[in-house]
Motif scaffolding. Sequence first.
Motif, short mmCIF file in Angstrom:
data_model
loop_
_atom_site.label_atom_id
_atom_site.label_comp_id
_atom_site.label_asym_id
_atom_site.label_seq_id
_atom_site.Cartn_x
_atom_site.Cartn_y
_atom_site.Cartn_z
N ALA A 1 0.70 -0.90 0.09
CA ALA A 1 0.37 0.33 0.09
C ALA A 1 1.33 1.26 -0.16
O ALA A 1 0.95 1.97 -0.94
CB ALA A 1 -1.01 -0.18 1.06
N ARG A 2 1.64 1.44 0.98
CA ARG A 2 2.84 2.96 0.84
C ARG A 2 3.67 2.25 -0.20
O ARG A 2 3.78 3.82 -1.08
CB ARG A 2 3.94 2.28 1.89
N VAL A 3 4.02 1.72 -1.34
CA VAL A 3 5.04 2.22 -2.49
C VAL A 3 3.98 2.26 -3.63
O VAL A 3 4.35 2.85 -4.44
CB VAL A 3 5.66 0.26 -2.77
N SER A 4 2.42 1.47 -3.91
CA SER A 4 1.63 1.69 -4.27
C SER A 4 0.78 2.89 -4.72
O SER A 4 0.74 3.58 -5.27
CB SER A 4 0.84 0.90 -4.73
N GLY A 5 0.44 3.30 -3.37
CA GLY A 5 -0.33 4.43 -3.47
C GLY A 5 -1.55 4.00 -3.43
O GLY A 5 -3.01 4.69 -3.13
N VAL B 1 -3.54 1.88 -10.68
CA VAL B 1 -2.42 2.66 -9.91
C VAL B 1 -3.31 4.52 -9.48
O VAL B 1 -3.85 4.25 -10.68
CB VAL B 1 -0.85 2.00 -10.26
#
Lengths: 366, 828
Positions: B424-428, B483
Amino acid sequence: MSGPNTDYDPVEVTPLKAEHVEEMREAALAAIAAAADLDALKQVRLDHAGDRSPLALANREIGALPPQARKEAGQRVGQARGAVNQALAARQRVLEAEHEQRMLAEEAVDVTLPTTRHRRGGRHPITLQSELIADLFVAMGWEVAEGPVVEAEWLNFDALNLGPDHPARTMQDTFWTEPADHHVVLRTQTSPVQARTMLTRKPPIYVVCPGRVFRTDEYDATHSPMFHQVEGLVVDEGITMAHLKGTLDHFASQLFGDGITTRFRPSYFPFTEPSAEVDVRCFVCRGGEGQAACRTCRGEGWIEWGGCGVVNPRVLVACGVDPAVYSGFAFGMGIDRSFMFRHDLEDLRALFEGDVRFSSAFGTEI
Amino acid sequence: MKAPLSWILEHVDVPAGTTTEEITDRLTLTGLKLEAVESPGREITGPLVIGRVLTMKPEPQKNGKTINWCTVDVGDANGTGEPQGIVCGAHNFAPGDLVVTVLPGGVLPGGFEISARKTYGHVSAGMICSARELGLGDDHDGIIVLPEDAGKPGEDVRPVLGLDEETIELEINPDRAYALSIRGIAREVLVSVEGASGFRDPALRDTPPANPDGHPVLVEDPEGCPVFVARRVTGFDPSAPTPDHIVRRITAAGMRPISLAVDVTNYVMLETGRPIHGYDADKVQGALVVRRARPGERLTTLDGADRALDPGDLVVADDSGIIGLGGVMGGETTEMSGSTTSILVEAAHWDAVSMFRTGRRHKITSEAGKRNERGVDPTICEAAADRVVELLVEHGGAVADPGVTVVGTPPAMPTIQVAGDLAARVSGMEISAERSAECLRAVGCEVSGSGTLSVTPPPWRPDLTDAQDFSEEVIRLVGYDQVPSVLPTPPSGRGLTRAQQLRRRIGRTLAGEGYVEVVNFPFVGEADLDDLGLPADDPRRDLLRLSNPLSAEAAFMTSTLLPGLLRTAGKNVGHGTTDVAVFETATVTLPRHAGPAPILPVDRRPSDEELAALDAALPAQPLHLAVVATGDADAPGWWGGARQVGWADAVEAVRSAAAALGLEVEASAAALAPWHPGRCAELSVDGEVIGHAGEVHPVVCRAFGLPARSVAAEVDLDVLIDKAVHLRPAPSYSSYPVAKEDVALVVDTSVPAADVEAALRDGAGDLLESIRLFDVYTGDQVGEGRKSLAYALRFRASDRTLKEGEAAAARDAAVALAAERTGAVQRA
Ligand SMILES: [Zn+2]
């Protein structure tokens, strides 16, 4: 000039008679009206308003009149001269205006004659394209970073998570310099500029790096040992792939037109993880009705544009950025390639052949 | 990787009605990009059916040929059920054979339309086809005779011939080596195509357990070769053909069929991803030993190359010496041949880095090497070897030897801790830890935990080593298309740097002056510098050499832009553009002959000293500007004649560029190649030399295909930009009347005009407002070796009207100083 003629009989001074003054005035006005051009008017002025003109001569006689007669005669002659001068001035204006009009008419030129006396210069379209791209990002608050073309191997590879045994090293056919054990290469990508930026600046970092890169590709219609890339790098707190997507969508719409967006496909680059190939919506057919027959995207509706991804934490570590605090994204596109499909250029070599007919066509703006 | 779709779908089910496009779209979106879909029958349309030859009547023709007038049973395919009359020129079939028949209305490859036509006195309604006519290869012209069980007359023949087979070509990224196999692609279909199910792992099979009866194998380097499996078959029939479906599949996958034994190993490699090597068992002498090569050892590999081995190379040896480069290529001495009846099958797991290095060292690229260097599932060696044995037995009449050698065990996969919210943090995107775990399990990982996930990747995914690797797996399965698009908000930036702005300004200025920018390659050869006429000791001959130039004639990074630019100008002239003015701005490379650039660690930021050492190892790379012009500067026209380019244009180009930066350039006489020794100006700013300009030496002009009197300049832009005027104070100027004085001074021709002007300036004092040289005269009136310089001087005081005689006095003082310094004599 004679002195006062004290015993002069006014009746005897014919030129000052009212009817005579009137005659002189009429004659003068008639001559003025008849003057056809400025030269003629000049003569009329001499004849009727000059020192030797009848009215001037008459005026000189006034002093010879007895004082009681001077006022009346003076007024008469003065009015006549005034009228003549006014008429002269008016006629002068008319004739001057006529003259000027004639002159202007005579001076007419053929404005369709060629005017290019000096050669016209132009800037290279890749320079212009690079500047255009830089400006798009500068407008968002980004900065333009630069670095050397002859670069240290460590910065071109190792720092970017491309260790010596990384299979991807063979994907980029590298020019090495002598002596070989000095670990100096011609940069294969503009990514070492990103590494340099992280190594020398504290986040937040928002930079684009346009520049020349080199690969040992044989020179043909789609390959060149030297070409141009633009890479972007963001390192900040809380940066995600969504920011990458937002940035590239914006970039695409600025470069290719309103509403043009991008598509990500999973890919692999050592520098980033996750990595994606970026396709840009074909700006000609826009994936619509004309797609099947579209030359620009070869019927795909999308055009392969470049690569991107979330900066690999290993790269952040090697470049002195704490991955626990910061994250980032990076992307890279071929400027030449973007130019080729943006401007419908078939053969890449036109960019490097130096034929002035090519660059000149773009002038100083693309 | 090219993969026949039917092969993939042998190992995974997709919902009925799923199209090829739906499958490849999904694979593309999850990371296996579709390159192409190929089908051998793609160009064939219309009725192509099985026919049975009923009658066949040879009819000799006048031209010496004999044709066959045939009747062929094509069932109801012709709409009548009656036999079809067809003329055929080939003779390699007989009545009763099943043949491939195309009926009128059919189209064969190359747009060849079939219709009923009159020929050789018959109406031929169709054609009996050869492999070549169907686009199935061109090695023979003979008619295809189908096996008796191929089907009934009138049935579509496409499935029989594999003409309807679709092969998808996928781009496989280097981290996804598992997808270089049908096994891996089928697994990707399973996780990416909606509704896919029923994965059948081709590497999941019961294999006989290891026993001491197998061929003896000694692994001396278990790190280089953690697993080595050997199996053996005997009684193999070397003349047994490879079954059609195997030939078709490996051909579709881009490999060439060679022999049953070789084809089977390739088939199993394509199917499982595990490269297999087969030895002619009768040629192997004694135990196999796996070790590193020793210095001086050599091997002739299968491709006939005699190779000097490196101590880093992993090799397989027997009593005779080295018989193969392990995992990369076998040796000639144990190669399988047309008489091989016993086969030793090797399925071994090799260290990927060693494979990569050996492949690179020996410049070997092979299908096996490609897989081994990227990482293969180490747990499937036994299964792959067993599958090969099975196929050799099935199709080659071989007998499996009961001996099974298994040395070593597959290395265990590490377990990695992954934060549940990492994806979640990486992809937004909103991706829960549960969703992450679900995705990771789908790709074969073992996952436990909830907040932080403990993840063990499957053995076929050696690429999954970092937490971030797992987040990528999760995100690609959730979908890159999901994304969101969010613009980040950078802090306010500084804009373009001043140097960046000034470089643009220079480019625009030169374009405004009529110069066209070009981009040249920075590669140069010594011959180019010879053409420039550079003497042997010219510093520009000190060049950085490339180890691997594209051409030996351009093996260096250039130290000057002039060779490239002169060449470019010459080419333009050659193309008929006679009036050329070009410029280039680019860095040049000036070696510093420093030590090597260190290879620094990557597990921390290098120190400033280490980074400085990197930079110190690089050559100096100043930004240069060069211009070249030839032909007419001003075109002839109704306004008057042409003005040819002259030395002054080159100087003026630099002056214009400098003026754009608020700088004035001073010129002084110089004699430097490639310029005309009497028409070369050294240019400087604030006393620092920035470069040279002038007329190009006539010999150099010829060398570059340029007419004589071409001009050129080259300057260091970094210096110029460095000196650019910033924050110039506003000027003040007088509104009192000007007093003008002209003087003509005669000096020796050797006296530089700049010196005369400097003397006039100094002598005239503060009242001098400006000075301009408006005429230069040489000739009879001033005498041999003399020239007359005519100057217009303007005098003005800032605070008053000049008094009678003041300007004249200043002029006289100026002339006096010029006379003193330069021997100038005022002309009457
Ligand atoms: Zn299109």
